[in-house]
Design a protein around this motif. Structure first.
Motif, PDB file in Angstrom:
ATOM      1  N   GLY A   9       0.802  -1.226   0.000  1.00 18.50           N
ATOM      2  CA  GLY A   9       0.000   0.000   0.000  1.00 18.50           C
ATOM      3  C   GLY A   9       0.824   1.259   0.000  1.00 18.50           C
ATOM      4  O   GLY A   9       1.957   1.295  -0.486  1.00 18.50           O
ATOM      5  N   GLU A  10       0.254   2.309   0.594  1.00 18.72           N
ATOM      6  CA  GLU A  10       0.800   3.651   0.459  1.00 18.72           C
ATOM      7  C   GLU A  10       2.079   3.860   1.260  1.00 18.72           C
ATOM      8  O   GLU A  10       2.170   3.463   2.425  1.00 18.72           O
ATOM      9  CB  GLU A  10      -0.246   4.697   0.856  1.00 18.72           C
ATOM     10  N   VAL A  11       3.062   4.447   0.605  1.00 15.18           N
ATOM     11  CA  VAL A  11       4.212   5.059   1.293  1.00 15.18           C
ATOM     12  C   VAL A  11       4.217   6.521   0.870  1.00 15.18           C
ATOM     13  O   VAL A  11       3.989   6.843  -0.294  1.00 15.18           O
ATOM     14  CB  VAL A  11       5.555   4.361   0.962  1.00 15.18           C
ATOM     15  N   LEU A  12       4.485   7.405   1.832  1.00 14.35           N
ATOM     16  CA  LEU A  12       4.272   8.827   1.562  1.00 14.35           C
ATOM     17  C   LEU A  12       4.986   9.659   2.619  1.00 14.35           C
ATOM     18  O   LEU A  12       5.619   9.136   3.531  1.00 14.35           O
ATOM     19  CB  LEU A  12       2.761   9.131   1.566  1.00 14.35           C
ATOM     20  N   TRP A  13       4.854  10.962   2.468  1.00 10.43           N
ATOM     21  CA  TRP A  13       5.341  11.889   3.490  1.00 10.43           C
ATOM     22  C   TRP A  13       4.160  12.457   4.260  1.00 10.43           C
ATOM     23  O   TRP A  13       3.229  13.013   3.661  1.00 10.43           O
ATOM     24  CB  TRP A  13       6.134  13.027   2.852  1.00 10.43           C
ATOM     25  N   ASP A  66      11.218  11.192  -8.035  1.00 12.37           N
ATOM     26  CA  ASP A  66      11.475  12.579  -7.649  1.00 12.37           C
ATOM     27  C   ASP A  66      12.257  12.583  -6.334  1.00 12.37           C
ATOM     28  O   ASP A  66      12.543  11.522  -5.762  1.00 12.37           O
ATOM     29  CB  ASP A  66      10.154  13.357  -7.522  1.00 12.37           C
ATOM     30  N   ALA A  67      12.605  13.758  -5.874  1.00 10.36           N
ATOM     31  CA  ALA A  67      13.431  13.854  -4.659  1.00 10.36           C
ATOM     32  C   ALA A  67      12.730  13.232  -3.458  1.00 10.36           C
ATOM     33  O   ALA A  67      13.373  12.544  -2.643  1.00 10.36           O
ATOM     34  CB  ALA A  67      13.773  15.319  -4.383  1.00 10.36           C
ATOM     35  N   ASP A  68      11.418  13.458  -3.342  1.00 14.22           N
ATOM     36  CA  ASP A  68      10.673  12.884  -2.220  1.00 14.22           C
ATOM     37  C   ASP A  68      10.691  11.359  -2.266  1.00 14.22           C
ATOM     38  O   ASP A  68      10.820  10.690  -1.232  1.00 14.22           O
ATOM     39  CB  ASP A  68       9.225  13.380  -2.234  1.00 14.22           C
ATOM     40  N   GLY A  69      10.540  10.800  -3.465  1.00 10.07           N
ATOM     41  CA  GLY A  69      10.525   9.350  -3.610  1.00 10.07           C
ATOM     42  C   GLY A  69      11.875   8.724  -3.313  1.00 10.07           C
ATOM     43  O   GLY A  69      11.973   7.691  -2.631  1.00 10.07           O
ATOM     44  N   ILE A  70      12.939   9.337  -3.834  1.00  5.76           N
ATOM     45  CA  ILE A  70      14.289   8.830  -3.584  1.00  5.76           C
ATOM     46  C   ILE A  70      14.598   8.881  -2.091  1.00  5.76           C
ATOM     47  O   ILE A  70      15.195   7.958  -1.528  1.00  5.76           O
ATOM     48  CB  ILE A  70      15.315   9.641  -4.398  1.00  5.76           C
ATOM     49  N   THR A  86       5.406  11.448  -5.715  1.00  6.06           N
ATOM     50  CA  THR A  86       5.353  10.798  -4.414  1.00  6.06           C
ATOM     51  C   THR A  86       4.222  11.391  -3.573  1.00  6.06           C
ATOM     52  O   THR A  86       3.973  12.597  -3.607  1.00  6.06           O
ATOM     53  CB  THR A  86       6.701  10.985  -3.689  1.00  6.06           C
ATOM     54  N   GLY A  87       3.549  10.531  -2.829  1.00  4.10           N
ATOM     55  CA  GLY A  87       2.397  10.959  -2.049  1.00  4.10           C
ATOM     56  C   GLY A  87       2.745  11.889  -0.901  1.00  4.10           C
ATOM     57  O   GLY A  87       3.772  11.733  -0.238  1.00  4.10           O
ATOM     58  N   LEU A  88       1.871  12.864  -0.681  1.00  3.34           N
ATOM     59  CA  LEU A  88       1.981  13.792   0.444  1.00  3.34           C
ATOM     60  C   LEU A  88       0.649  13.822   1.187  1.00  3.34           C
ATOM     61  O   LEU A  88      -0.418  13.794   0.557  1.00  3.34           O
ATOM     62  CB  LEU A  88       2.313  15.206  -0.035  1.00  3.34           C
ATOM     63  N   PHE A 104       3.692  17.734   8.582  1.00  3.81           N
ATOM     64  CA  PHE A 104       3.210  18.427   9.771  1.00  3.81           C
ATOM     65  C   PHE A 104       3.475  19.930   9.621  1.00  3.81           C
ATOM     66  O   PHE A 104       4.011  20.382   8.609  1.00  3.81           O
ATOM     67  CB  PHE A 104       3.906  17.878  11.018  1.00  3.81           C
ATOM     68  N   GLU A 105       3.129  20.679  10.619  1.00  5.47           N
ATOM     69  CA  GLU A 105       3.264  22.142  10.539  1.00  5.47           C
ATOM     70  C   GLU A 105       4.719  22.552  10.311  1.00  5.47           C
ATOM     71  O   GLU A 105       4.999  23.445   9.519  1.00  5.47           O
ATOM     72  CB  GLU A 105       2.719  22.787  11.820  1.00  5.47           C
ATOM     73  N   ASN A 106       5.645  21.883  10.999  1.00  5.09           N
ATOM     74  CA  ASN A 106       7.041  22.321  10.945  1.00  5.09           C
ATOM     75  C   ASN A 106       8.009  21.299  10.362  1.00  5.09           C
ATOM     76  O   ASN A 106       9.217  21.558  10.300  1.00  5.09           O
ATOM     77  CB  ASN A 106       7.522  22.694  12.358  1.00  5.09           C
ATOM     78  N   GLU A 107       7.516  20.129   9.949  1.00  2.00           N
ATOM     79  CA  GLU A 107       8.411  19.091   9.433  1.00  2.00           C
ATOM     80  C   GLU A 107       7.599  18.055   8.662  1.00  2.00           C
ATOM     81  O   GLU A 107       6.366  18.075   8.675  1.00  2.00           O
ATOM     82  CB  GLU A 107       9.148  18.402  10.585  1.00  2.00           C
ATOM     83  N   LYS A 108       8.311  17.149   7.990  1.00  2.00           N
ATOM     84  CA  LYS A 108       7.627  16.031   7.357  1.00  2.00           C
ATOM     85  C   LYS A 108       8.355  14.741   7.707  1.00  2.00           C
ATOM     86  O   LYS A 108       9.580  14.732   7.895  1.00  2.00           O
ATOM     87  CB  LYS A 108       7.523  16.219   5.843  1.00  2.00           C
TER      88      LYS A 108
END
Length: 299
Positions: free
Chosen positions: A13-17, A53-57, A81-83, A20-24
């Motif tokens: 299933g899902e992998v993602l970031w 993309d950078a998030d996925g890597i 990549t999912g957010l 949050f307000e100040n971080e991920k």
């Protein structure tokens, strides 16, 4: 089930970031379950898709560092990549804004994914990944394999239909809900009952599933296992945020039950681990399993 060897688990299933307000932080319920099972000594693979993309890597790099098999996490050139935007209220309870479409909506099975499921003891999957037909069809293929199937109900409006939920429940050997999800689904299936225990029994009979668990937040959880009901009242902690607490609960419960722990011991331990995660920031904090045992013992 695992004949004395490490439990072999695959999460789909899902992998993602989680943003949050100040971080991920890396997240997604199936990934959270996989990461917790790894810390409990299981051999774990993750089947998903991230953007090229950078998030996925960054997700793949971090998952590798944490010891999960990543050859079955494919990369998409077409989808990002999912957010997920995570908002916490004053009590630490989370609400989620989930972007669509994301790469994890478009999971296609490669040979590695099929192989690790064919060799696994347990396959864990949720309902959110079925919001898109591409990932749903891949899951339907995996559900044909002879493996113990754990369905983590994860209702996120508007990303589900009762028809799909019922089919997934009928495919599962074990179903996990929270108390609100249980009531919503039982009502949609025309249950005449109001109580949690009666609705657990109703769904078990309707779906021909003989193992179910319902989490109740700070009030613990109930487990139906081998024809018997077990309960834990939970453990008091100061909640930081609830993100991932249910995922760590499920990971702990399943790894305990399938390695032959007594059901009452398993649900107590799972509730203690879930409480410690809720008392820490983010979905995948490092926690002390000794501290979980101390919570159970009342130390």
């Amino acid at each position: 089930m695992n004949n004395g060897k490490s439990l072999r688990a695959v999460s789909y299933g899902e992998v993602l970031w989680d943003v949050f307000e100040n971080e991920k932080k890396i997240g997604g319920a199936p990934l959270n379950v996989a990461l917790r099972m790894k810390t409990l000594g299981c051999e774990v693979g993750m089947i998903s898709c991230v953007g090229n993309d950078a998030d996925g890597i960054a997700i793949i790099d971090e998952v590798k560092k944490l010891g999960l098999e990543t050859n079955s996490i494919i990369k998409s050139d077409e989808f990002a990549t999912g957010l997920v935007q995570v908002t916490l209220n004053e009590s630490g309870s989370a609400t989620y804004n989930i972007n669509y479409p994301a790469a994890w909506d478009k999971i296609v099975l490669n040979d590695t994914a099929k192989k690790i499921v064919s060799e696994a003891d347990v396959l864990i999957f949720g309902s959110l990944v079925c919001r898109d037909t591409v990932s749903r069809k891949a899951l339907e293929e995996l559900l044909q394999y002879h493996v113990y199937k754990v369905f983590d109900v994860n209702l996120r409006k508007p990303h589900y239909s009762y028809e799909v939920i019922q089919k997934l429940m009928e495919s599962a050997d074990f179903i996990k809900f929270n108390d609100e999800e249980l009531l919503e689904i039982a009502t949609a299936m025309d249950s005449p009952y109001k109580s949690l225990n009666e609705n657990m029994d109703f769904i078990a009979q309707k779906t021909n599933t003989n193992a179910l668990c319902v989490t109740k937040g700070k009030d613990g959880a109930s487990l139906f296992w081998n024809g018997k009901l077990y309960h834990s009242d939970g453990y008091p902690v100061t909640v930081v945020d609830t993100v991932g607490a249910g995922d760590s609960f499920l990971a702990t419960l399943i790894s305990s039950l399938l390695t032959r722990k007594e059901p009452q011991e398993a649900i107590n331990f799972a509730c203690a681990v879930g409480a410690l995660v809720a008392a820490s920031p983010g979905a995948n904090p490092e926690i002390s399993y000794k501290k979980a045992e101390e919570l159970i013992a009342g130390v």
